[in-house]
Design an enzyme around this catalytic site. Structure first.
Site, PDB file in Angstrom:
ATOM      1  N   HIS A 212       1.581 -30.116   0.952  1.00  0.00           N
ATOM      2  CA  HIS A 212       2.772 -29.957   0.105  1.00  0.00           C
ATOM      3  C   HIS A 212       2.658 -30.703  -1.222  1.00  0.00           C
ATOM      4  O   HIS A 212       3.381 -30.403  -2.161  1.00  0.00           O
ATOM      5  CB  HIS A 212       4.055 -30.326   0.862  1.00  0.00           C
ATOM      6  CG  HIS A 212       4.272 -31.798   1.049  1.00  0.00           C
ATOM      7  ND1 HIS A 212       3.587 -32.546   1.970  1.00  0.00           N
ATOM      8  CD2 HIS A 212       5.104 -32.666   0.420  1.00  0.00           C
ATOM      9  CE1 HIS A 212       3.998 -33.809   1.904  1.00  0.00           C
ATOM     10  NE2 HIS A 212       4.921 -33.906   0.969  1.00  0.00           N
TER      11      HIS A 212
ATOM     12  N   ARG B 143      10.547 -24.187  22.402  1.00  0.00           N
ATOM     13  CA  ARG B 143      10.453 -24.124  23.862  1.00  0.00           C
ATOM     14  C   ARG B 143      11.830 -24.057  24.524  1.00  0.00           C
ATOM     15  O   ARG B 143      11.979 -23.523  25.599  1.00  0.00           O
ATOM     16  CB  ARG B 143       9.697 -25.352  24.386  1.00  0.00           C
ATOM     17  CG  ARG B 143       8.191 -25.165  24.259  1.00  0.00           C
ATOM     18  CD  ARG B 143       7.470 -26.371  24.771  1.00  0.00           C
ATOM     19  NE  ARG B 143       7.908 -27.566  24.044  1.00  0.00           N
ATOM     20  CZ  ARG B 143       7.444 -28.785  24.245  1.00  0.00           C
ATOM     21  NH1 ARG B 143       6.552 -29.005  25.165  1.00  0.00           N
ATOM     22  NH2 ARG B 143       7.874 -29.821  23.539  1.00  0.00           N
TER      23      ARG B 143
ATOM     24  N   HIS C 133      -3.607 -35.422   0.753  1.00  0.00           N
ATOM     25  CA  HIS C 133      -2.801 -35.471  -0.474  1.00  0.00           C
ATOM     26  C   HIS C 133      -3.524 -36.179  -1.635  1.00  0.00           C
ATOM     27  O   HIS C 133      -3.608 -35.650  -2.746  1.00  0.00           O
ATOM     28  CB  HIS C 133      -1.481 -36.200  -0.223  1.00  0.00           C
ATOM     29  CG  HIS C 133      -0.651 -35.620   0.886  1.00  0.00           C
ATOM     30  ND1 HIS C 133      -0.567 -34.268   1.133  1.00  0.00           N
ATOM     31  CD2 HIS C 133       0.145 -36.206   1.815  1.00  0.00           C
ATOM     32  CE1 HIS C 133       0.243 -34.058   2.162  1.00  0.00           C
ATOM     33  NE2 HIS C 133       0.688 -35.212   2.600  1.00  0.00           N
TER      34      HIS C 133
ATOM     35  N   ASP D  74      -3.615 -39.625   7.196  1.00  0.00           N
ATOM     36  CA  ASP D  74      -2.310 -39.040   6.911  1.00  0.00           C
ATOM     37  C   ASP D  74      -2.113 -38.725   5.425  1.00  0.00           C
ATOM     38  O   ASP D  74      -1.462 -37.745   5.073  1.00  0.00           O
ATOM     39  CB  ASP D  74      -1.228 -40.024   7.386  1.00  0.00           C
ATOM     40  CG  ASP D  74       0.175 -39.451   7.292  1.00  0.00           C
ATOM     41  OD1 ASP D  74       0.383 -38.347   7.840  1.00  0.00           O
ATOM     42  OD2 ASP D  74       1.055 -40.086   6.682  1.00  0.00           O
TER      43      ASP D  74
ATOM     44  N   LYS E   5      -0.694 -29.778   7.749  1.00  0.00           N
ATOM     45  CA  LYS E   5      -1.577 -30.890   8.018  1.00  0.00           C
ATOM     46  C   LYS E   5      -0.987 -31.735   9.142  1.00  0.00           C
ATOM     47  O   LYS E   5       0.215 -31.642   9.364  1.00  0.00           O
ATOM     48  CB  LYS E   5      -1.821 -31.729   6.770  1.00  0.00           C
ATOM     49  CG  LYS E   5      -0.551 -32.378   6.221  1.00  0.00           C
ATOM     50  CD  LYS E   5      -0.860 -33.494   5.298  1.00  0.00           C
ATOM     51  CE  LYS E   5      -1.144 -34.770   6.025  1.00  0.00           C
ATOM     52  NZ  LYS E   5       0.046 -35.504   6.486  1.00  0.00           N
TER      53      LYS E   5
HETATM   54  C1  BG6 Z   1       3.291 -36.384   4.837  1.00  0.00           C
HETATM   55  C2  BG6 Z   1       2.864 -37.562   5.669  1.00  0.00           C
HETATM   56  O1  BG6 Z   1       2.246 -35.452   4.728  1.00  0.00           O
HETATM   57  O2  BG6 Z   1       3.643 -36.843   3.544  1.00  0.00           O
HETATM   58  C3  BG6 Z   1       3.984 -38.591   5.746  1.00  0.00           C
HETATM   59  O3  BG6 Z   1       2.545 -37.122   6.975  1.00  0.00           O
HETATM   60  C4  BG6 Z   1       4.428 -38.986   4.369  1.00  0.00           C
HETATM   61  O4  BG6 Z   1       3.578 -39.740   6.475  1.00  0.00           O
HETATM   62  C5  BG6 Z   1       4.735 -37.752   3.536  1.00  0.00           C
HETATM   63  O5  BG6 Z   1       5.599 -39.767   4.501  1.00  0.00           O
HETATM   64  C6  BG6 Z   1       5.010 -38.128   2.101  1.00  0.00           C
HETATM   65  O6  BG6 Z   1       5.474 -36.999   1.429  1.00  0.00           O
HETATM   66  P1  BG6 Z   1       6.388 -37.155   0.143  1.00  0.00           P
HETATM   67  O7  BG6 Z   1       6.547 -35.752  -0.342  1.00  0.00           O
HETATM   68  O8  BG6 Z   1       7.676 -37.788   0.582  1.00  0.00           O
HETATM   69  O9  BG6 Z   1       5.629 -38.040  -0.790  1.00  0.00           O
END
Ligand code: BG6
Length: 440
Positions: free
Chosen positions: A153, A46, A215, A210, A123
């Site tokens: 991810h 923005r 995940h 979350d 997400k």
């Molecule tokens: C994200 C969450 O998707 O994954 C975060 O929103 C979290 O809250 C993160 O900290 C953890 O990712 P990683 O790769 O550090 O385990």
């Protein structure tokens, strides 16, 4: 395969995700010669920012900086891209808060981004079943389903990609990978950090939305799914859906770290959970009766994501008289160091028949003399190639919301000390994953 002549557009390009993950990942891909000729990155946000000021936000290599541009807002973005040449592929990454997706995708469509555009969405994908369905409908109003990449991810972490290879490219494990031999499956994802500066988002989410809905359920699917018919992304995604369809929550338990309510962006009386644990079952032939325990927490005593298969106890005879022998375990270490451990019993050298726990370890860093790519490098490259295997389908997201929906925001929240291992309602069933920290 390289993605020649691609335009990668990041909306929200001055935000946290772009700065911490996306642009460094693209820079590395560029340096490793993976981005192909004529590929450009257009950041959009923005704020009015000059190209030079935009580049100065990142520590990108000089060569990649030449490919980086900035455009303020979505209006005029399509025409701006056309001034940069013809592209074989246009990818738009929504690094934006999810509540903006509806408006933004409508604006993109009006601008001219349509059928041929590929869209990557981060997400959280909705905050419950209704919002997820609505979001899926919205996205497919303007974009083709096979051009929508829902990113998780965790799927691109090296040790996670290896789960299917470990299971289906080795003949030794699969025969015991079922309820005849496995006593429980456990998944643990602990972080030392708290909510940091993401309070405003996090307080509307909590650990179940979350981390668990996406995940941890994805990890669970990969560990428990049947062999796919082929390695085609749809065949793999279908097997994951079969697990989600049979997944049932037995129990949940939620906690919050002390001091959370004083963090920036958090409501005074918030009962959003920063720790959650769940007991689950998969009601299919392979897993019926096997308890599955998953837990995740912020501001705990350590960082570590691990998956454990605990095998059944031996009968109390021979070496196990008294029942003190620890059952065998397979531990998949996802992070911070990647590896697979077999936890076994062995003889202590000497004159006596004394038994001790021993480990056989396969550690990525020792076995492979090369850097382990960041998850976002893999995700971005796959999206450029059009490979959706490591992205989540609309049905997967909706089915996992269906499983979890009745357990959102329910039950009391207990308080745990920052930097501690939160107490658990499931007693001593948990594998002590911290004992494997020194391996790999
Ligand atoms: C994200 C969450 O998707 O994954 C975060 O929103 C979290 O809250 C993160 O900290 C953890 O990712 P990683 O790769 O550090 O385990």
């Amino acid at each position: 395969m390289k993605a020649d002549k691609a335009a990668i557009v990041i909306l929200g390009a001055t935000g946290d995700l772009a700065q911490r993950k996306l642009i460094p990942a693209l820079d590395l891909l560029y340096q490793q010669n993976n981005l192909g000729e004529g590929t450009i990155l257009v950041g959009s946000g923005r704020k009015p920012v000059s190209h030079e000021d935009f580049k100065s936000l990142f520590n990108a290599s000089k060569d990649f900086e030449k490919q980086m541009f900035y455009h303020q807002g979505i209006e005029g973005l399509w025409d701006y891209l056309k001034t940069k040449g013809e592209f074989n592929r246009i990818i738009v990454f929504l690094a934006l808060p999810p509540e903006t997706y509806e408006k933004v995708t409508g604006d993109l469509a009006k601008e001219g981004f349509g059928e041929e555009t590929f869209l990557i969405v981060e997400k959280p994908f909705g905050r419950d079943i209704e919002t997820a369905r609505h979001l899926n409908r919205t996205l497919t109003t303007h974009f083709r389903e096979d051009h929508i990449f829902r990113s998780d991810h965790y799927l691109a972490k090296e040790a996670v990609q290896n789960i299917l290879i470990f299971r289906f490219a080795n003949s030794v494990f699969e025969p015991s990978w079922n309820n005849h031999f496995v006593e429980s499956i456990q998944i643990n994802a602990f972080e030392e950090i708290g909510v940091e500066d993401r309070g405003a988002y996090y307080d509307t989410a909590g650990s179940i939305r979350d981390m668990i809905q996406n995940h941890l359920f994805q990890l669970l699917c990969l560990v428990t799914m049947e062999a796919p018919v082929s390695l085609n992304s749809e065949d793999i995604r279908n097997q994951k859906i079969n697990i989600l369809k049979n997944l049932r929550v037995v129990n949940t338990y939620r906690g919050q770290y002390e001091g959370y309510r004083n963090e920036k962006g958090i409501k005074e009386n918030s009962d959003t959970e920063t720790y959650a644990e769940m007991e689950l079952r998969i009601d299919n032939y392979r897993w019926a009766g096997v308890p599955i325990y998953i837990r995740t927490g912020k501001a705990t005593n350590r960082k570590g994501t691990e998956i454990g298969l605990k095998f059944k106890h031996l009968p109390e005879i021979l070496f196990n008289q008294g029942g003190n022998l620890e059952p065998n375990k397979i531990i998949i270490k996802v992070q911070p160091a990647e590896g697979i451990l077999l936890d076994l019993s062995g003889k202590i050298p000497g004159m006596n028949m004394e038994i001790v726990g021993t480990k056989m370890a396969f550690c990525y860093r020792e076995s492979f003399n090369q850097n382990i790519p960041e998850a976002y490098q893999k995700l971005l490259l796959d999206a450029l190639k059009g490979d959706r295997t490591l992205f989540v389908s609309a049905r997967e997201t909706e089915t996992s919301w269906e499983v979890i929906q009745p357990y959102l925001d329910t039950g009391d929240v207990f308080i745990y000390r920052k930097g501690s291992c939160p107490k658990t309602s499931f007693g001593d069933i948990w594998i002590d994953f911290s004992q494997y920290a020194g391996f790999c």
